[in-house]
Scaffold this motif. Structure first.
Motif, PDB file in Angstrom:
ATOM      1  N   GLN A 345       0.797  -1.218   0.000  1.00 57.64           N
ATOM      2  CA  GLN A 345       0.000   0.000   0.000  1.00 57.64           C
ATOM      3  C   GLN A 345       0.834   1.275   0.000  1.00 57.64           C
ATOM      4  N   GLY A 346       2.095   1.166   0.390  1.00 58.41           N
ATOM      5  CA  GLY A 346       2.968   2.332   0.360  1.00 58.41           C
ATOM      6  C   GLY A 346       3.518   2.583  -1.039  1.00 58.41           C
ATOM      7  N   TRP A 347       4.241   3.670  -1.190  1.00 55.65           N
ATOM      8  CA  TRP A 347       4.791   4.021  -2.498  1.00 55.65           C
ATOM      9  C   TRP A 347       6.072   4.836  -2.301  1.00 55.65           C
ATOM     10  N   VAL A 348       6.769   5.000  -3.407  1.00 63.43           N
ATOM     11  CA  VAL A 348       8.012   5.791  -3.419  1.00 63.43           C
ATOM     12  C   VAL A 348       7.909   6.795  -4.549  1.00 63.43           C
ATOM     13  N   ASN A 349       8.203   8.039  -4.264  1.00 60.52           N
ATOM     14  CA  ASN A 349       8.247   9.066  -5.303  1.00 60.52           C
ATOM     15  C   ASN A 349       9.676   9.179  -5.818  1.00 60.52           C
ATOM     16  N   PRO A 350       9.962   8.604  -6.976  1.00 57.26           N
ATOM     17  CA  PRO A 350      11.345   8.601  -7.474  1.00 57.26           C
ATOM     18  C   PRO A 350      11.788   9.992  -7.918  1.00 57.26           C
ATOM     19  N   GLY A 351      13.060  10.250  -7.740  1.00 53.43           N
ATOM     20  CA  GLY A 351      13.625  11.502  -8.220  1.00 53.43           C
ATOM     21  C   GLY A 351      13.997  11.412  -9.691  1.00 53.43           C
ATOM     22  N   ASP A 352      14.604  12.467 -10.201  1.00 52.37           N
ATOM     23  CA  ASP A 352      14.948  12.502 -11.627  1.00 52.37           C
ATOM     24  C   ASP A 352      16.028  11.486 -11.984  1.00 52.37           C
ATOM     25  N   HIS A 353      16.871  11.135 -11.028  1.00 47.58           N
ATOM     26  CA  HIS A 353      17.984  10.227 -11.319  1.00 47.58           C
ATOM     27  C   HIS A 353      17.908   8.981 -10.430  1.00 47.58           C
ATOM     28  N   SER A 354      16.705   8.478 -10.249  1.00 48.24           N
ATOM     29  CA  SER A 354      16.538   7.313  -9.390  1.00 48.24           C
ATOM     30  C   SER A 354      15.716   6.242 -10.095  1.00 48.24           C
ATOM     31  N   PHE A 355      15.874   5.009  -9.626  1.00 46.21           N
ATOM     32  CA  PHE A 355      15.118   3.868 -10.127  1.00 46.21           C
ATOM     33  C   PHE A 355      14.496   3.150  -8.930  1.00 46.21           C
ATOM     34  N   VAL A 356      13.280   2.637  -9.144  1.00 45.82           N
ATOM     35  CA  VAL A 356      12.533   2.013  -8.054  1.00 45.82           C
ATOM     36  C   VAL A 356      12.039   0.640  -8.512  1.00 45.82           C
ATOM     37  N   SER A 357      12.157  -0.343  -7.624  1.00 43.94           N
ATOM     38  CA  SER A 357      11.593  -1.670  -7.852  1.00 43.94           C
ATOM     39  C   SER A 357      10.600  -1.963  -6.738  1.00 43.94           C
ATOM     40  N   GLU A 390       7.375  -5.510   3.510  1.00 41.13           N
ATOM     41  CA  GLU A 390       7.791  -5.440   2.114  1.00 41.13           C
ATOM     42  C   GLU A 390       8.509  -4.121   1.881  1.00 41.13           C
ATOM     43  N   TYR A 391       9.627  -4.210   1.149  1.00 37.08           N
ATOM     44  CA  TYR A 391      10.456  -3.035   0.896  1.00 37.08           C
ATOM     45  C   TYR A 391      10.553  -2.773  -0.606  1.00 37.08           C
ATOM     46  N   ALA A 392      10.481  -1.508  -0.956  1.00 37.92           N
ATOM     47  CA  ALA A 392      10.817  -1.106  -2.318  1.00 37.92           C
ATOM     48  C   ALA A 392      12.323  -0.858  -2.392  1.00 37.92           C
ATOM     49  N   LYS A 393      12.919  -1.315  -3.480  1.00 39.72           N
ATOM     50  CA  LYS A 393      14.354  -1.088  -3.691  1.00 39.72           C
ATOM     51  C   LYS A 393      14.541   0.192  -4.498  1.00 39.72           C
ATOM     52  N   VAL A 394      15.403   1.049  -4.027  1.00 41.29           N
ATOM     53  CA  VAL A 394      15.619   2.345  -4.661  1.00 41.29           C
ATOM     54  C   VAL A 394      17.110   2.532  -4.913  1.00 41.29           C
ATOM     55  N   ALA A 440       7.442   3.103   9.995  1.00 39.86           N
ATOM     56  CA  ALA A 440       8.004   4.201   9.205  1.00 39.86           C
ATOM     57  C   ALA A 440       6.944   5.276   9.028  1.00 39.86           C
ATOM     58  N   SER A 441       7.388   6.523   9.022  1.00 36.03           N
ATOM     59  CA  SER A 441       6.446   7.641   8.941  1.00 36.03           C
ATOM     60  C   SER A 441       5.714   7.688   7.605  1.00 36.03           C
ATOM     61  N   ASN A 442       6.316   7.100   6.555  1.00 32.52           N
ATOM     62  CA  ASN A 442       5.643   7.140   5.266  1.00 32.52           C
ATOM     63  C   ASN A 442       4.440   6.205   5.214  1.00 32.52           C
ATOM     64  N   LEU A 443       4.240   5.391   6.267  1.00 30.71           N
ATOM     65  CA  LEU A 443       3.075   4.507   6.332  1.00 30.71           C
ATOM     66  C   LEU A 443       2.087   4.944   7.402  1.00 30.71           C
TER      67      LEU A 443
END
Length: 880
Positions: A345-357, A390-394, A440-443
């Motif tokens: 249910q969480g998410w990651v806001n990628p930056g201009d030079h980032s990749f997310v899995s 569950e973790y997103a890889k960044v 984590a605060s993002n959740l």
């Protein structure tokens, strides 16, 4: 309305003074134990000496199409048993054995001629085990509950079937382990029993125990199986380890370390089932593979609500009837098992030079389920499951990190129900719990805990002719201020509605408590007439979506349904049912939001074609959700019409089709959908089907977005024209009943174009054109480069706000090719190839051009699976 209520009152008076239908004689059959007689060899021939220790029973009676008349061909059967198995031997007479239809299909296919036996081993008048065998040797099985209204077809027990065709017709032998049934340790058993035969050539159904078409149920009307003495309930220990090999291929993304183009994975786990008693079963799973073979159908939800998808994972399907707790006329339920193992249910806001899995789903560390029904009428269900973090890889500028997107979560479900009053009544309860470890605060937008409870009941009287049932539910959710604020503002609740009087946003709240329920009374059987009336309420604070499914709250719903069905064929019809449905919806501010009238007809013709007609009229139609926090909005009067048909299902080439049409007054909105299905079976072992669908959705007041200008909020709408094209493609190739090849594919494309943007000014105006003010050329300016619109409401030359261009073109293709081999009973080998394409194209192109560009020339993602299961089963007898 007065006419409708008067009509309903007359129906009640008529049935109250009407005489009861004449009682139907209940059959019974007495079986015998094999003793020292060797058990029969299951070869379909019925030549073993064991079959001679009992007498035949027969005298089947026609049920469909002409109830209570002699069938075209008679059927008879015998029943014997020993300490391990119960055996059924069927003789299905046929004057023309060469015309018997042997159609192969996958398990549970119900093709061609078949015979079925239903066993209610608790004789509770509500539940039964079903075993069917086709003349081609295909097994079908399921669990029947709620007196025949619910069928669980995904239950796949181990049992044995053989059939044989001879000069008198065909024969079948069933060998069913007693461990697959549930019964008490009573010395002298009495079970409910029913047998059904399908005579394919005339689509006739005949029954051993006559059940009139106006009977108030199915299981409650069974005959009886007697003579079972001294059998000992058995504990079953069933262990199924599995090994799974998985490879994924997808387009490589340059520079993205998470998209190298190929991934490999090897996984192993175990599922286990332990018979605690013969009534109650404990299911366990460690590191389970909860992948489903068939993909969910593609869809686009423009209304902002979540989409309900049915459960397809075997662990949750088994005993689902015990855990079921529906409480309204929709799909709302206290327990929606697809919450367990959901997408993070969480998410990651990628930056201009980032990749997310992002992980595809949440790993289930383990799950246990204890369920069953006792002879005394107690239905018990307990489910416990823990899902992992569950973790997103960044990776950002060469630096790698992990972001928590789903916390460690514990789910609990408890269900109990008790039958009494000679199985004519029940009382039950349910509780659920979701506990999260928010680290984590993002959740912080997630609840830390969620509790729900429910009480349900049902009472039948006058031999189940009438019924009264109901349920009451309560929910309590707790979390931080951000979590409870998010709940208040979600589409399910919308406390921020500007014209709401009963609710309002409170940013300081850390919990919510809500209630709901339903009461229903009606007539379920005897005679041509049926009717029911119901009242449902869902308070604004009710929240179930941590482990349940709840679409919308703040709703009070009243419904009346009256129907008339024929009981005998006449003219060109086998059966006709006509129904009238009146529905109204209000909110807790006492606004009448909907008044709806439905009249429909379902007919089965003598040539075995079916057709359905339906008309729905909505003279009053308001929505408190369409502006997503804005004021209550009026829709114009609507008239919906539909017609559908299905050709004779016995033919090698058969068709089905449907047309749906909905239109609002003054053409304020319209929806038209066209479906056509073709099924072709050139040989008994191969079936191909394609079902295309095309829909056109037009809405001159489609909600787009909202934005704040100074102190006021502007609600923006536009004229939407949406075209959707899809097709479901299948083929089944059946080498034999244990080796099948199945394919499913669905291309889907939906394209929406918006024009004539405007602002809501009078949301409840009678004429749709008065509800909005269209922007002129001075107020609206399109920016093609930024794909947006600049809006200057007061036309003073300064942009007040910007709206992103909502046009869309979404395409998707999903397919599965599955080879399934049951190499020994209960042990399976799977080879699966799944393919998917998802793309967003240009809404300006033609729909069919986009289909070619996005799907036929798109980049595919592939998943290859090899899965092997092995079933280890041991039976331990209970001591007397």
């Amino acid at each position: 309305m007065k006419l409708l209520y008067t009509f309903l009152l007359l129906c009640f008076i008529h049935t109250a003074i009407a005489q009861q239908a004449p009682p139907v004689h209940k059959k019974n059959y007495t079986t015998r134990a094999l003793g020292n007689t060797p058990p029969p060899v299951i070869d379909g021939s019925l030549t073993d000496e064991a079959w001679n220790i009992v007498e035949w029973t027969g005298d089947f009676i026609e049920n469909l199409p002409d109830e209570n008349t002699p069938p075209i061909e008679q059927t008879k059967f015998k029943v014997i048993y020993d300490n391990e198995f119960i055996y059924f031997g069927f003789r299905c007479y046929d004057k023309n054995p060469k015309e018997i239809v042997k159609r192969l299909s996958r398990r549970d296919g119900f093709e061609g001629d078949w015979i079925e036996v239903n066993i209610s081993s608790h004789n509770d008048k509500l539940t039964a085990f079903s075993f069917s065998g086709s003349v081609a040797g295909v097994k079908s099985d399921g669990f029947i509950s709620e007196n025949g209204t619910t069928w669980e077809g995904n239950w796949n027990p181990i049992w044995y079937l053989k059939t044989h065709i001879d000069e008198e017709g065909w024969t079948a032998e069933f060998k069913i382990p007693l461990s697959e049934l549930r019964f008490s340790n009573t010395p002298d058993q009495v079970w409910g029993l029913q047998a059904t035969r399908r005579y394919f050539r005339t689509e006739e159904r005949s029954l051993w125990q006559r059940i009139p078409l106006d009977a108030p149920g199915w299981v409650s009307e069974f005959g009886e199986l007697r003579g079972i003495k001294g059998i000992v309930p058995q504990k079953e220990i069933d262990v199924r380890p599995f090994l799974l090999s998985k490879m994924e291929t997808y387009p490589t993304e340059s520079g993205n370390p998470f998209k190298p183009g190929r991934n490999y994975n090897l996984n192993a786990g175990v599922d286990a089932k332990v018979g605690v008693t013969n009534d109650l079963t404990l299911n366990l799973t460690l590191n389970p593979d909860f992948g489903q073979v068939e993909a969910d159908p593609a869809t686009i939800a423009l209304d902002g609500f979540q989409v309900f998808y049915p459960e397809q994972r075997p662990f949750f399907i088994e005993s689902r009837n015990i855990f079921n707790y529906t409480f309204s006329d929709s799909q709302d339920n206290l327990f929606y098992s697809r919450r367990i193992g959901r997408n993070p249910q969480g998410w990651v806001n990628p930056g201009d030079h980032s990749f997310v899995s992002m992980p595809d789903n949440t790993a289930i560390l383990g799950a246990a389920k204890f369920s069953g029904k006792t002879k005394s009428g107690w239905s018990i269900g307990v489910l416990e499951s823990v899902t992992n973090r569950e973790y997103a890889k960044v990776e950002e500028s060469g630096q790698k990190k992990q972001v928590l997107v789903e916390p460690l979560t514990n789910y609990f479900v408890g269900r109990v129900q008790k039958d009494f009053n000679n199985r004519n009544s029940y009382l039950g309860g349910m509780i659920t719990s979701t506990m999260r470890n928010i680290e984590a605060s993002n959740l912080d937008f997630l609840h830390t805990s969620a509790l729900t409870s429910g009480l349900d009941f049902m009472h039948n009287w006058k031999n189940r002719k009438y019924f009264f049932r109901g349920n009451i539910i309560m929910s309590y959710v707790e979390g931080g201020k951000q979590a409870i604020l998010a709940t208040q503002q979600s589409m399910t609740h919308l406390f921020q509605r500007v014209d709401a009087q009963n609710v309002s946003i409170n940013p300081e709240r850390t919990s919510l408590t809500g209630t709901g329920g339903k009461l229903e009374i009606g007539k379920a059987g005897v005679g041509n007439w049926r009717y029911k009336g119901s009242l449902t309420w869902l308070s604004p604070e009710l929240e179930l979506n941590d482990i349940g499914f709840l679409r919308q709250t703040n709703d009070i719903r009243q419904q009346l349904v009256v129907s008339y069905q024929t009981l005998k064929p006449f003219s060109q019809f086998r059966k006709i049912e006509v129904y009238l449905d009146q529905l109204s919806n209000s909110d807790f501010d006492r606004n009448l939001n909907k008044m709806q009238f439905t009249i429909g007809l379902d007919a089965v013709l003598k040539n075995n074609w079916t057709t359905s007609l339906m008309t729905v009229y909505k003279p009053i139609n308001y929505s408190i959700t369409v502006l997503q926090g804005g004021p209550r909005f009026r829709y114009s009067e609507e008239l919906f019409k539909s017609i559908s048909f299905t050709s004779d299902s016995r033919r090698k080439l058969r068709f089905n089709g449907a047309v749906y049409s909905n239109r609002g007054k003054n053409n304020s909105l319209s929806y038209n959908e066209f479906n056509l299905g073709v099924v072709y079976q050139p040989v008994n072992a191969f079936t191909f089907s394609v079902k295309p669908a095309y829909a056109i959705n037009k809405n001159k007041l489609q909600y787009v977005t909202q934005t704040r200008v100074t102190e006021a909020t502007s609600y923006i709408t536009a004229n939407l024209e949406q075209h959707t094209l899809s097709a479901a493609i299948r083929f089944d190739c059946n080498i034999n009943p244990d080796l099948t090849i199945q394919y499913y594919g669905q291309p889907f494309i939906s394209q929406g174009k918006y024009s004539s943007f405007g602002k809501v000014i009078n949301p409840t105006a009678y004429h749709y054109g008065d509800r909005i003010s269209l922007f002129n050329d001075l107020q609206l300016n399109a920016d093609e480069l930024q794909k947006s619109y600049s809006i200057d409401e007061d036309a003073n030359g300064t942009t007040d706000y910007t709206v992103q261009n909502p046009n869309f073109s979404f395409a998707q293709f999903r397919s599965n090719l599955v080879v399934r081999w049951e190499y020994i009973p209960g042990s399976e080998f799977y080879l699966v190839w799944s393919q998917g394409i998802t793309a967003n194209g240009s809404p300006g192109n033609n729909l069919f051009d986009e289909l070619n560009t996005q799907l036929l020339n798109g980049k595919t993602e592939n998943i290859f699976l090899l899965k092997m299961t092995y079933r280890l089963t041991k039976h331990i007898r209970h001591k007397q």
